[in-house]
Write a protein that holds these residues in place. Structure first.
Motif, short mmCIF file in Angstrom:
data_model
loop_
_atom_site.label_atom_id
_atom_site.label_comp_id
_atom_site.label_asym_id
_atom_site.label_seq_id
_atom_site.Cartn_x
_atom_site.Cartn_y
_atom_site.Cartn_z
N ARG A 117 0.83 -1.21 0.00
CA ARG A 117 0.00 0.00 0.00
C ARG A 117 0.87 1.26 0.00
O ARG A 117 0.57 2.24 -0.70
CB ARG A 117 -0.93 -0.01 1.21
N LYS A 118 1.95 1.24 0.77
CA LYS A 118 2.86 2.39 0.83
C LYS A 118 3.49 2.64 -0.53
O LYS A 118 3.61 3.79 -0.97
CB LYS A 118 3.94 2.15 1.88
N ILE A 119 3.89 1.57 -1.22
CA ILE A 119 4.50 1.72 -2.55
C ILE A 119 3.51 2.31 -3.53
O ILE A 119 3.82 3.23 -4.30
CB ILE A 119 5.02 0.36 -3.05
N VAL A 120 2.27 1.81 -3.51
CA VAL A 120 1.23 2.29 -4.43
C VAL A 120 0.93 3.76 -4.17
O VAL A 120 0.86 4.57 -5.10
CB VAL A 120 -0.05 1.44 -4.31
N SER A 127 1.41 5.89 -9.65
CA SER A 127 1.03 4.96 -10.72
C SER A 127 2.04 3.84 -10.90
O SER A 127 2.13 3.23 -11.96
CB SER A 127 0.89 5.73 -12.04
N LEU A 128 2.82 3.56 -9.86
CA LEU A 128 3.87 2.52 -9.91
C LEU A 128 4.90 2.80 -11.00
O LEU A 128 5.52 1.88 -11.53
CB LEU A 128 3.24 1.12 -10.12
N ASN A 129 5.06 4.08 -11.32
CA ASN A 129 6.04 4.45 -12.33
C ASN A 129 7.40 4.64 -11.64
O ASN A 129 7.87 5.75 -11.43
CB ASN A 129 5.61 5.74 -13.03
N ILE A 173 8.50 -7.00 -9.39
CA ILE A 173 7.52 -5.92 -9.61
C ILE A 173 7.69 -5.32 -11.00
O ILE A 173 6.72 -5.14 -11.74
CB ILE A 173 7.69 -4.82 -8.54
N LEU A 174 8.93 -5.03 -11.39
CA LEU A 174 9.19 -4.44 -12.70
C LEU A 174 8.78 -5.39 -13.82
O LEU A 174 8.23 -4.97 -14.85
CB LEU A 174 10.67 -4.07 -12.83
N ILE A 230 -2.19 3.40 -25.20
CA ILE A 230 -1.06 4.33 -25.16
C ILE A 230 -1.28 5.52 -24.24
O ILE A 230 -0.41 6.40 -24.15
CB ILE A 230 -0.70 4.84 -26.58
N GLY A 231 -2.41 5.57 -23.56
CA GLY A 231 -2.70 6.72 -22.70
C GLY A 231 -1.67 6.94 -21.61
O GLY A 231 -1.41 8.08 -21.22
N ASN A 232 -1.07 5.86 -21.12
CA ASN A 232 -0.08 5.96 -20.05
C ASN A 232 1.36 5.91 -20.55
O ASN A 232 2.29 5.92 -19.74
CB ASN A 232 -0.29 4.83 -19.03
N ALA A 233 1.54 5.86 -21.85
CA ALA A 233 2.89 5.76 -22.40
C ALA A 233 3.70 7.01 -22.07
O ALA A 233 3.21 8.13 -22.21
CB ALA A 233 2.84 5.56 -23.92
#
Length: 212
Positions: free
Chosen positions: A41-44, A49-51, A71-72, A105-108
Motif C-alpha cells: 500500500r505504501k509503494i502504491v 502509478s507505480l512508475n 515488480i518491474l 497508449i494513454g499511459n505511455a
C-alpha cells in the motif's frame, strides 16, 4: 495475509484484487514493522502509478533486488499485454478507436503515433505504431502512414498520438501534419477519418474541432 489473497484469487479471480493486494502477492513477504499489504500500500500511494525504476523500488524498506525485479517484470508484462490488445473485428467507429487507444497508449511516457486502418465497411484491417517521438513535419511524414495503407489496401484511416503531459490541445505541428496527411490521403483515394489526441483518461478529435 498471503493465504487470504491467494484464496481470493482462486475463488473470485485476480481482477477482484485492489492494486495494493496484487502488488502484495508479487512481493510475497513484509517486514517486522510492516506486513506485506502495508508495504504494498505504501509503494502504491507513494508512487502514484507505480512508475518507478529499480533504484526507487529498492529505496522502500523491505524491497530487495529480487522483489524489485519481480515488480518491474509484472508491470512490463501488463504493459505488453495492453499493447498487444486490438480493436474489435466488428464495425469500428472513431469513438471505438479513441477508447481503445486510451488503454493502449494513454499511459505511455513517450509520444507514439498510431494509425488504425479500416476497409470500406469500417472493419479493422490493422493498426500500426508509425512513429515514436514528437509528431511534427521534421520527424514524421505522411508517406509513413500512407505506405502502410497502400500495402494493405485500406480505404479509411484514423491516426492518433498520445500526449504524456495530459494535454488534450492540438499543437500547431499537429494541425499542420494532419492537413498534409489529409491532402496526401485525398490524392490516393484514402479517407482520413480523424486525428485524435490521447491522454490517460480521455481523447480529443481534430475533426470535431473543425481543424481538418
Amino acid at each position: 495475509m498471503m493465504i487470504n489473497l491467494r484464496e481470493k484469487i482462486l475463488l473470485h479471480g485476480a481482477s477482484t484484487l485492489k492494486n495494493e493486494e496484487l502488488l502484495a502477492v508479487i512481493i510475497g513477504n513484509g517486514t517486522k514493522k510492516n506486513n506485506v499489504l502495508d508495504l504494498a500500500r505504501k509503494i502504491v500511494v507513494d508512487s502514484g502509478s507505480l512508475n518507478l525504476n529499480l533504484e526507487q523500488l529498492m529505496a522502500f524498506n523491505g524491497i530487495g533486488v529480487a522483489q524489485a525485479c519481480k515488480i518491474l517484470a509484472a508491470i512490463e508484462l501488463g504493459t505488453r499485454k495492453v499493447e498487444s490488445d486490438t480493436i474489435s473485428k466488428g464495425v469500428v467507429s472513431v469513438d471505438d478507436v479513441g477508447k481503445h487507444l486510451i488503454n493502449k497508449i494513454g499511459n505511455a511516457p513517450q509520444e507514439k503515433l498510431i494509425a488504425v486502418y479500416l476497409n470500406n465497411s469500417y472493419h479493422l484491417i490493422d493498426e500500426k505504431v508509425i512513429f515514436m517521438g514528437t509528431v511534427d513535419s521534421a520527424t514524421v511524414h505522411p508517406r509513413d502512414v500512407l505506405r502502410e495503407a497502400l500495402k494493405i489496401s485500406a480505404t479509411q484511416v484514423v491516426i492518433a498520438h498520445n500526449h504524456p503531459n495530459g494535454s488534450l490541445m492540438f499543437s500547431k505541428n499537429d494541425c499542420e501534419f494532419s492537413q498534409r496527411l489529409k491532402e496526401g490521403c485525398s490524392i490516393v483515394g484514402i479517407n482520413l477519418l480523424d486525428h485524435l489526441i490521447i491522454t490517460k483518461k480521455s481523447y480529443s478529435s481534430l475533426k470535431s474541432l473543425n481543424l481538418i
